[in-house]
Design a protein around this motif. Structure first.
Motif, PDB file in Angstrom:
ATOM      1  N   ASP A  32       0.823  -1.196   0.000  1.00  0.00           N
ATOM      2  CA  ASP A  32       0.000   0.000   0.000  1.00  0.00           C
ATOM      3  C   ASP A  32       0.867   1.259   0.000  1.00  0.00           C
ATOM      4  OD1 ASP A  32      -2.257  -1.582   0.062  1.00  0.00           O
ATOM      5  OD2 ASP A  32      -2.453  -1.502   2.249  1.00  0.00           O
ATOM      6  N   GLU A  33       1.984   1.219   0.736  1.00  0.00           N
ATOM      7  CA  GLU A  33       2.869   2.374   0.822  1.00  0.00           C
ATOM      8  C   GLU A  33       3.533   2.672  -0.515  1.00  0.00           C
ATOM      9  OE1 GLU A  33       5.669   2.092   3.985  1.00  0.00           O
ATOM     10  OE2 GLU A  33       4.147   1.571   5.452  1.00  0.00           O
ATOM     11  N   LYS A  34       3.774   1.666  -1.328  1.00  0.00           N
ATOM     12  CA  LYS A  34       4.428   1.882  -2.612  1.00  0.00           C
ATOM     13  C   LYS A  34       3.591   2.764  -3.515  1.00  0.00           C
ATOM     14  CE  LYS A  34       7.326  -2.206  -2.953  1.00  0.00           C
ATOM     15  NZ  LYS A  34       7.590  -3.434  -3.669  1.00  0.00           N
ATOM     16  N   LEU A  35       2.295   2.750  -3.307  1.00  0.00           N
ATOM     17  CA  LEU A  35       1.414   3.533  -4.158  1.00  0.00           C
ATOM     18  C   LEU A  35       1.505   5.025  -3.872  1.00  0.00           C
ATOM     19  CD1 LEU A  35      -1.722   1.206  -3.951  1.00  0.00           C
ATOM     20  CD2 LEU A  35       0.008   1.281  -5.747  1.00  0.00           C
ATOM     21  N   ASN A  36       1.807   5.391  -2.645  1.00  0.00           N
ATOM     22  CA  ASN A  36       1.769   6.788  -2.238  1.00  0.00           C
ATOM     23  C   ASN A  36       2.996   7.157  -1.417  1.00  0.00           C
ATOM     24  OD1 ASN A  36       0.033   8.740  -2.954  1.00  0.00           O
ATOM     25  ND2 ASN A  36      -1.468   8.354  -1.359  1.00  0.00           N
ATOM     26  N   ARG A  37       4.157   7.141  -2.035  1.00  0.00           N
ATOM     27  CA  ARG A  37       5.356   7.459  -1.278  1.00  0.00           C
ATOM     28  C   ARG A  37       6.466   7.887  -2.226  1.00  0.00           C
ATOM     29  NH1 ARG A  37       9.505   3.635  -1.467  1.00  0.00           N
ATOM     30  NH2 ARG A  37       8.910   1.619  -2.290  1.00  0.00           N
ATOM     31  N   PRO A  38       7.468   8.601  -1.691  1.00  0.00           N
ATOM     32  CA  PRO A  38       8.663   8.874  -2.497  1.00  0.00           C
ATOM     33  C   PRO A  38       9.511   7.603  -2.577  1.00  0.00           C
ATOM     34  CG  PRO A  38       8.915   9.799  -0.306  1.00  0.00           C
ATOM     35  CD  PRO A  38       7.534   9.227  -0.379  1.00  0.00           C
ATOM     36  N   GLN A  39      10.248   7.474  -3.646  1.00  0.00           N
ATOM     37  CA  GLN A  39      11.100   6.284  -3.814  1.00  0.00           C
ATOM     38  C   GLN A  39      12.404   6.707  -4.486  1.00  0.00           C
ATOM     39  OE1 GLN A  39       9.158   3.077  -5.854  1.00  0.00           O
ATOM     40  NE2 GLN A  39      10.848   1.679  -5.527  1.00  0.00           N
ATOM     41  N   ILE A  40      13.520   6.461  -3.789  1.00  0.00           N
ATOM     42  CA  ILE A  40      14.832   6.884  -4.288  1.00  0.00           C
ATOM     43  C   ILE A  40      15.463   5.795  -5.153  1.00  0.00           C
ATOM     44  CG2 ILE A  40      16.085   6.062  -2.260  1.00  0.00           C
ATOM     45  CD1 ILE A  40      17.872   8.607  -2.568  1.00  0.00           C
ATOM     46  N   GLU A  41      16.105   6.245  -6.214  1.00  0.00           N
ATOM     47  CA  GLU A  41      16.867   5.343  -7.087  1.00  0.00           C
ATOM     48  C   GLU A  41      18.115   6.100  -7.527  1.00  0.00           C
ATOM     49  OE1 GLU A  41      16.101   4.274 -11.552  1.00  0.00           O
ATOM     50  OE2 GLU A  41      14.891   2.946 -10.290  1.00  0.00           O
ATOM     51  N   ILE A  42      19.290   5.526  -7.278  1.00  0.00           N
ATOM     52  CA  ILE A  42      20.542   6.177  -7.668  1.00  0.00           C
ATOM     53  C   ILE A  42      21.247   5.307  -8.696  1.00  0.00           C
ATOM     54  CG2 ILE A  42      22.748   7.116  -6.891  1.00  0.00           C
ATOM     55  CD1 ILE A  42      21.551   7.522  -4.149  1.00  0.00           C
ATOM     56  N   THR A  43      21.654   5.937  -9.804  1.00  0.00           N
ATOM     57  CA  THR A  43      22.367   5.199 -10.849  1.00  0.00           C
ATOM     58  C   THR A  43      23.624   5.964 -11.244  1.00  0.00           C
ATOM     59  OG1 THR A  43      20.979   6.245 -12.532  1.00  0.00           O
ATOM     60  CG2 THR A  43      20.347   4.033 -11.811  1.00  0.00           C
ATOM     61  N   PRO A  44      24.676   5.237 -11.527  1.00  0.00           N
ATOM     62  CA  PRO A  44      24.859   3.829 -11.175  1.00  0.00           C
ATOM     63  C   PRO A  44      25.053   3.700  -9.666  1.00  0.00           C
ATOM     64  CG  PRO A  44      26.913   4.699 -12.040  1.00  0.00           C
ATOM     65  CD  PRO A  44      25.899   5.808 -12.143  1.00  0.00           C
ATOM     66  N   GLN A  45      25.156   2.503  -9.176  1.00  0.00           N
ATOM     67  CA  GLN A  45      25.346   2.296  -7.740  1.00  0.00           C
ATOM     68  C   GLN A  45      26.814   2.399  -7.337  1.00  0.00           C
ATOM     69  OE1 GLN A  45      23.359  -1.376  -6.843  1.00  0.00           O
ATOM     70  NE2 GLN A  45      21.366  -0.395  -6.835  1.00  0.00           N
ATOM     71  N   SER A  46      27.705   2.362  -8.330  1.00  0.00           N
ATOM     72  CA  SER A  46      29.128   2.513  -8.035  1.00  0.00           C
ATOM     73  C   SER A  46      29.851   3.049  -9.269  1.00  0.00           C
ATOM     74  CB  SER A  46      29.747   1.180  -7.604  1.00  0.00           C
ATOM     75  OG  SER A  46      29.736   0.265  -8.678  1.00  0.00           O
ATOM     76  N   ARG A  76      20.143  14.258   4.117  1.00  0.00           N
ATOM     77  CA  ARG A  76      21.546  14.364   4.531  1.00  0.00           C
ATOM     78  C   ARG A  76      22.432  13.595   3.566  1.00  0.00           C
ATOM     79  NH1 ARG A  76      24.659  11.432   8.804  1.00  0.00           N
ATOM     80  NH2 ARG A  76      26.346  12.819   9.366  1.00  0.00           N
ATOM     81  N   LEU A  77      23.617  14.141   3.325  1.00  0.00           N
ATOM     82  CA  LEU A  77      24.670  13.458   2.577  1.00  0.00           C
ATOM     83  C   LEU A  77      25.866  13.311   3.503  1.00  0.00           C
ATOM     84  CD1 LEU A  77      24.569  15.427  -0.801  1.00  0.00           C
ATOM     85  CD2 LEU A  77      23.592  13.170  -0.347  1.00  0.00           C
ATOM     86  N   ALA A  78      26.483  12.156   3.491  1.00  0.00           N
ATOM     87  CA  ALA A  78      27.686  11.916   4.285  1.00  0.00           C
ATOM     88  C   ALA A  78      28.615  11.023   3.486  1.00  0.00           C
ATOM     89  CB  ALA A  78      27.331  11.268   5.621  1.00  0.00           C
ATOM     90  N   ILE A 122      32.572   5.445   0.433  1.00  0.00           N
ATOM     91  CA  ILE A 122      31.125   5.267   0.454  1.00  0.00           C
ATOM     92  C   ILE A 122      30.464   6.628   0.602  1.00  0.00           C
ATOM     93  CG2 ILE A 122      29.179   4.131   1.599  1.00  0.00           C
ATOM     94  CD1 ILE A 122      31.281   2.202   2.868  1.00  0.00           C
ATOM     95  N   ILE A 123      29.395   6.831  -0.167  1.00  0.00           N
ATOM     96  CA  ILE A 123      28.584   8.040  -0.040  1.00  0.00           C
ATOM     97  C   ILE A 123      27.219   7.589   0.486  1.00  0.00           C
ATOM     98  CG2 ILE A 123      27.500   9.964  -1.248  1.00  0.00           C
ATOM     99  CD1 ILE A 123      30.550   8.229  -2.688  1.00  0.00           C
ATOM    100  N   TYR A 124      26.814   8.159   1.611  1.00  0.00           N
ATOM    101  CA  TYR A 124      25.544   7.818   2.250  1.00  0.00           C
ATOM    102  C   TYR A 124      24.525   8.906   1.916  1.00  0.00           C
ATOM    103  CZ  TYR A 124      28.824   5.059   5.044  1.00  0.00           C
ATOM    104  OH  TYR A 124      29.817   4.197   5.450  1.00  0.00           O
ATOM    105  N   VAL A 125      23.379   8.483   1.375  1.00  0.00           N
ATOM    106  CA  VAL A 125      22.326   9.423   1.011  1.00  0.00           C
ATOM    107  C   VAL A 125      21.095   9.092   1.849  1.00  0.00           C
ATOM    108  CG1 VAL A 125      20.908  10.345  -0.862  1.00  0.00           C
ATOM    109  CG2 VAL A 125      23.240   9.545  -1.347  1.00  0.00           C
ATOM    110  N   VAL A 135      20.562   5.151   1.373  1.00  0.00           N
ATOM    111  CA  VAL A 135      21.110   4.418   0.236  1.00  0.00           C
ATOM    112  C   VAL A 135      22.594   4.745   0.164  1.00  0.00           C
ATOM    113  CG1 VAL A 135      20.968   4.085  -2.264  1.00  0.00           C
ATOM    114  CG2 VAL A 135      18.900   4.562  -0.964  1.00  0.00           C
ATOM    115  N   GLU A 136      23.391   3.763  -0.225  1.00  0.00           N
ATOM    116  CA  GLU A 136      24.829   3.960  -0.349  1.00  0.00           C
ATOM    117  C   GLU A 136      25.261   3.780  -1.798  1.00  0.00           C
ATOM    118  OE1 GLU A 136      26.660   1.111   2.242  1.00  0.00           O
ATOM    119  OE2 GLU A 136      25.691   1.935   4.025  1.00  0.00           O
ATOM    120  N   VAL A 137      26.186   4.626  -2.226  1.00  0.00           N
ATOM    121  CA  VAL A 137      26.859   4.435  -3.507  1.00  0.00           C
ATOM    122  C   VAL A 137      28.356   4.407  -3.223  1.00  0.00           C
ATOM    123  CG1 VAL A 137      25.052   5.392  -4.971  1.00  0.00           C
ATOM    124  CG2 VAL A 137      26.793   6.912  -4.045  1.00  0.00           C
ATOM    125  N   MET A 138      29.105   3.772  -4.106  1.00  0.00           N
ATOM    126  CA  MET A 138      30.534   3.560  -3.889  1.00  0.00           C
ATOM    127  C   MET A 138      31.342   4.193  -5.026  1.00  0.00           C
ATOM    128  SD  MET A 138      30.457   1.438  -1.224  1.00  0.00           S
ATOM    129  CE  MET A 138      32.018   0.608  -1.206  1.00  0.00           C
TER     130      MET A 138
END
Length: 144
Positions: A32-46, A76-78, A122-125, A135-138
């Motif tokens: 149910d939450e997938k229908l009404n929520r923000p969803q992060i996607e980062i490309t590429p992952q590394s 936040r970004l770290a 590692i970058i933490y988003v 989400v982490e990217v490398m």
């Protein structure tokens, strides 16, 4: 073990499995939450920059996309090291939109022998995505 006991064990496991499945289907959850929520996607992952010379600054741009139906807020970004910085073009991303995540790695910021050779950062988003709040990217480099 005799066949009567095996039958009751198998029958009991089947009943228990059906009860568990029924419970999770009846409880409102992430579907149910997938229908009404923000969803992060980062490309590429590394990103692997390959060989770089000590003292060189490497920069790479990742794409952060909101594939959900509500505004995605970047909270936040770290980074895993002071030698790496990350900046995002905008902190509120509308559904279907993207923002650039610019990552900079300064190989000269690490002195001594641990600043050379294979490097991994590692970058933490952190965001308002309730399912994936961080989400982490490398990034990788071989500093010579």
């Amino acid at each position: 073990m005799n066949s009567k006991i095996k039958f009751f064990l198998i029958f009991g496991l089947i009943i228990l499995s059906l009860a568990v499945i029924g419970y999770f289907k009846s409880v409102p959850g992430l579907e149910d939450e997938k229908l009404n929520r923000p969803q992060i996607e980062i490309t590429p992952q590394s990103f692997d920059s390959g060989d770089i010379v000590y003292g060189q600054v490497m920069e790479y741009i990742f794409k952060v996309k909101n594939t959900g139906s509500e505004i995605l807020e970047i909270k936040r970004l770290a980074t895993s090291c002071g030698c790496t910085s990350a900046k995002i073009a905008k902190v509120e991303i509308n559904p279907g939109e993207e923002a650039e995540l610019r990552v900079t790695y300064d190989s000269a910021a690490m002195s001594g022998p641990h600043g050379k050779g294979e490097q991994e950062r590692i970058i933490y988003v952190k965001s308002s995505d309730p399912v994936n709040p961080q989400v982490e990217v490398m990034i990788y480099a071989n500093v010579k």
